[in-house]
Design an enzyme around this catalytic site. Structure first.
Site, PDB file in Angstrom:
ATOM      1  N   ASP A  86      -7.775  10.763   1.358  1.00 42.56           N
ATOM      2  CA  ASP A  86      -8.541   9.930   2.293  1.00 42.56           C
ATOM      3  C   ASP A  86      -7.663   9.704   3.527  1.00 42.56           C
ATOM      4  OD1 ASP A  86     -10.544   8.451   3.429  1.00 42.56           O
ATOM      5  OD2 ASP A  86     -10.622   6.904   1.886  1.00 42.56           O
ATOM      6  N   ALA A 187     -18.551   3.036   3.610  1.00 44.56           N
ATOM      7  CA  ALA A 187     -18.782   1.615   3.924  1.00 44.56           C
ATOM      8  C   ALA A 187     -19.749   0.929   2.964  1.00 44.56           C
ATOM      9  CB  ALA A 187     -19.252   1.455   5.372  1.00 44.56           C
ATOM     10  N   CYS A 270     -12.959  -3.420 -27.363  1.00 44.71           N
ATOM     11  CA  CYS A 270     -12.894  -1.980 -27.155  1.00 44.71           C
ATOM     12  C   CYS A 270     -12.059  -1.310 -28.250  1.00 44.71           C
ATOM     13  CB  CYS A 270     -12.292  -1.760 -25.776  1.00 44.71           C
ATOM     14  SG  CYS A 270     -11.823  -0.094 -25.392  1.00 44.71           S
TER      15      CYS A 270
END
Ligand code: GUN
Ligand code: ZN
Length: 470
Positions: A86, A187, A270
Site C-alpha cells: 500500500d 475509504a 475457541c
C-alpha cells in the site's frame, strides 16, 4: 489473470494470478507492519495466508528503506508468497499530508519488487460533499493512469467517491479503463469503524457496478471475520487484516460475532491451538494475535464452503443476527437484489433454507416469482397450499401450489428452488407480503377465466371462490 470458479449471490471463488503465484479467492492478506511484528511473516502461511500486504510508505520513510532497496521486499518481509504494498494513502487520510509523490512511491514499490503496486490515491471521507469527492477522484484517476504507465497490470486501482454511489460507479468505470489489473474499494474503514453497514453496502455495490465481473476486487481494511460473509456476498475477493495484530495489542479477542475484551471473558470459546491450551489469564498479546488469525482464516474457509454449497445467504443471515447494524447492512443488500440476481447462479446444489424475514427477498425467490408470470397455465386455476391433496381438482383446474414465499404450478413441485427449499409452517408478515405479490402478479398478468382457492391457511387473499371446504 483472474478466473472465477464458483459463484453464489454476487460472491465468488476464484483464482488470481499474482506475480509467479496463484492464490485462491476470497482471501485475506494479513497486514505486516515491518517495524512491529507479533507474528513472523514466515509463519503466516501456517494460518492459511496465501498473500500478505505491507505498507510501502512506512518502509520508504523508515530505517528499513535501504535494506528493502538492496535486498528486495522479501528481505524485510519474509513471506513466502505474493506481496502487495500500500502507498501511504491511509496515512494521508489520517494525517492529511504525506512527504512523497505518487510517482515516487510507485517507483519505490517497483524497485523493491512488490507484486501489487498501489498509487497514492486520495481517500475521500464518507459524507464528504460532491465537489470534494469529484476533485479527489480526478487526482486519484491521474495517479492510477501514471501507475499503469510505470508498472503495467501490477498497478492497483483504488476506487474512491466517498458515499456518492454514482461517483463510486464512475470512479470504478474510469479505473477499469486504465489497464490496471486489480481494484480496491477505498475509504470504507471509517464506515466499518462506525458500524455504518448500510452505507458500506451501498459504496461497495456501487463500486462493483462500475467494474467488470472479471475484475478482482479488494475491500480495503475489511478484516473483521464478523463481516466476511457479507463482504463476500457483495463480490469482495480480497481483504486485508491489520485487526488481528492491532486488536491483540488492545486485549481484544476476535470472534465471528464481534470483538470481545479479554478482560471481560471467563472462558475461551475457541478451539484453536492457542485457546485450547490456555486459560483466559494465560493469553498474552502474541497468543491473542495468533487466535485472531486463526478465527479469521477459519471464517474464510467457512465462507468458501458456503459459496460452494450455494448457502452463502444462510451464513450472512446468521452473522447479521449478531449485530443490529450488520443486519441493517444485510437488509440494505436486498435493495440491490436485481444486481445480485444477475450474478447469482440460476440453479444451486441445495435449496433455500428458509429462516424468515429477509429470506423472502433473496434472488432465488425474486427470480422464481418473476418467471412465474411466463409459465403457461389456465384458463382455470386453483391456488392451494403446497402440502394439500389437490388430486380431485386436477381435471378441472391447473393447480398453483403456494409454499411461502414461493408460488408455482404443481408440475414444478420437485424442481429447484421450490422443491428443495425448506420453509416454516407459519410464514411471517414480510414473507406473506412477498407471496401475496407473487399471487397478485400472476393473476394480473394472466387472463384466467376462473380463479379458485383451496383452504388457504396463510391468510393470503385470492380474488376467487373457495372450493372444497367440506
Ligand atoms: N487502506 C484503507 N483504506 C484505504 C484507501 O482508501 N486507500 C489505500 N491506498 N489504502 C487504504
Ligand atoms: Zn482461539
Amino acid at each position: 489473470m483472474f478466473e472465477v470458479r464458483d459463484k453464489d449471490l454476487a460472491g465468488r471463488i476464484g483464482r488470481l494470478r499474482v506475480g509467479e503465484w496463484t492464490v485462491e479467492t476470497p482471501t485475506i492478506m494479513p497486514v505486516v507492519n515491518p517495524n512491529l511484528r507479533t507474528v513472523e511473516p514466515s509463519e503466516l502461511p501456517d494460518f492459511g495466508a496465501e498473500i500478505a500486504i505491507t505498507n510501502a510508505y512506512i518502509l520508504y520513510r523508515g530505517e528499513l528503506r535501504d535494506r528493502a532497496l538492496d535486498g528486495g521486499l522479501r528481505s524485510v518481509v519474509d513471506f513466502p508468497g505474493p506481496l502487495m504494498t500500500d502507498s501511504g494513502s491511509f496515512q494521508l487520510s489520517v494525517y492529511g499530508d504525506v512527504e512523497v509523490s505518487s510517482r515516487e512511491i510507485v517507483e519505490f514499490q517497483d524497485a523493491v519488487g512488490s507484486d501489487l503496486v498501489t498509487p497514492l490515491d486520495v481517500p475521500t471521507a464518507p459524507g464528504s460533499g460532491r465537489a470534494r469527492a469529484e476533485a479527489d477522484l480526478e487526482v486519484t484517476q491521474r495517479r492510477i493512469e501514471e501507475a499503469v504507465d510505470l508498472v503495467g497490470e501490477r498497478a492497483v486501482a483504488p476506487v474512491q467517491g466517498s458515499t456518492h454511489p454514482d461517483l463510486r460507479e464512475r470512479a470504478a468505470r474510469d479505473a477499469a479503463s486504465t489497464g490496471a489489473g486489480y481494484f480496491c474499494v477505498g475509504a470504507i474503514v471509517p464506515l466499518m469503524e462506525r458500524y455504518e453497514y448500510p452505507e458500506l453496502v451501498d459504496c461497495v455495490v456501487a463500486s462493483k457496478r462500475g467494474l467488470p465481473d472479471s475484475a478482482p476486487v479488494h475491500l480495503f481494511g475489511a478484516g473483521h471475520p464478523a463481516s466476511f460473509a457479507l463482504a463476500v456476498s457483495m463480490g469482495g475477493d480480497l481483504f486485508d487484516s491489520a485487526a488481528y495484530a492491532l486488536f491483540a495489542r488492545k486485549g481484544r479477542y476476535l470472534t465471528v460475532e464481534g470483538t470481545k475484551f479479554l478482560e471481560e471473558m471467563a472462558y475461551l470459546p475457541c478451539s484453536c491451538p492457542e485457546c485450547s491450551r490456555r486459560d483466559v489469564e494465560e493469553m498474552d498479546e502474541e497468543a491473542l494475535a495468533r487466535h485472531n488469525l486463526h478465527v479469521t482464516f477459519e471464517e474464510l474457509r467457512n465462507v468458501k464452503q458456503h459459496v460452494r454449497e450455494g448457502r452463502l445467504a444462510e451464513l450472512v443471515a446468521q452473522r447479521a443476527r449478531s449485530h443490529p447494524h450488520l443486519l441493517a447492512g444485510w437488509r440494505r443488500y436486498f435493495e440491490h437484489v436485481d444486481w445480485v440476481e444477475a450474478r447469482d447462479p440460476a440453479v444451486k446444489r441445495k435449496g433455500v433454507l428458509y429462516t424468515g424475514g429477509e429470506t423472502s427477498r433473496r434472488p432465488e425467490v425474486a427470480r422464481h416469482n418473476r418467471r412465474l408470470a411466463r409459465v403457461e397455465i389456465g384458463p382455470r386455476v386453483l391456488f392451494a397450499p403446497h402440502d394439500a391433496d389437490t388430486s380431485r381438482f386436477e381435471d378441472d383446474f391447473d393447480v398453483v401450489k403456494v409454499k411461502p414465499p414461493f408460488a408455482y404450478p404443481s408440475e414444478l413441485s420437485e424442481t429447484y428452488p421450490c422443491g428443495q427449499s425448506v420453509v416454516p409452517g407459519k410464514p411471517d408478515p414480510e414473507t406473506l407480503g412477498v407471496t401475496q405479490d407473487a399471487v397478485d402478479r400472476l393473476i394480473e398478468e394472466s387472463d384466467f377465466d376462473q380463479v379458485a382457492y383451496l383452504e388457504f391457511p396463510y391468510g393470503l387473499e385470492v380474488p376467487g371462490e373457495m372450493v372444497g371446504r367440506d
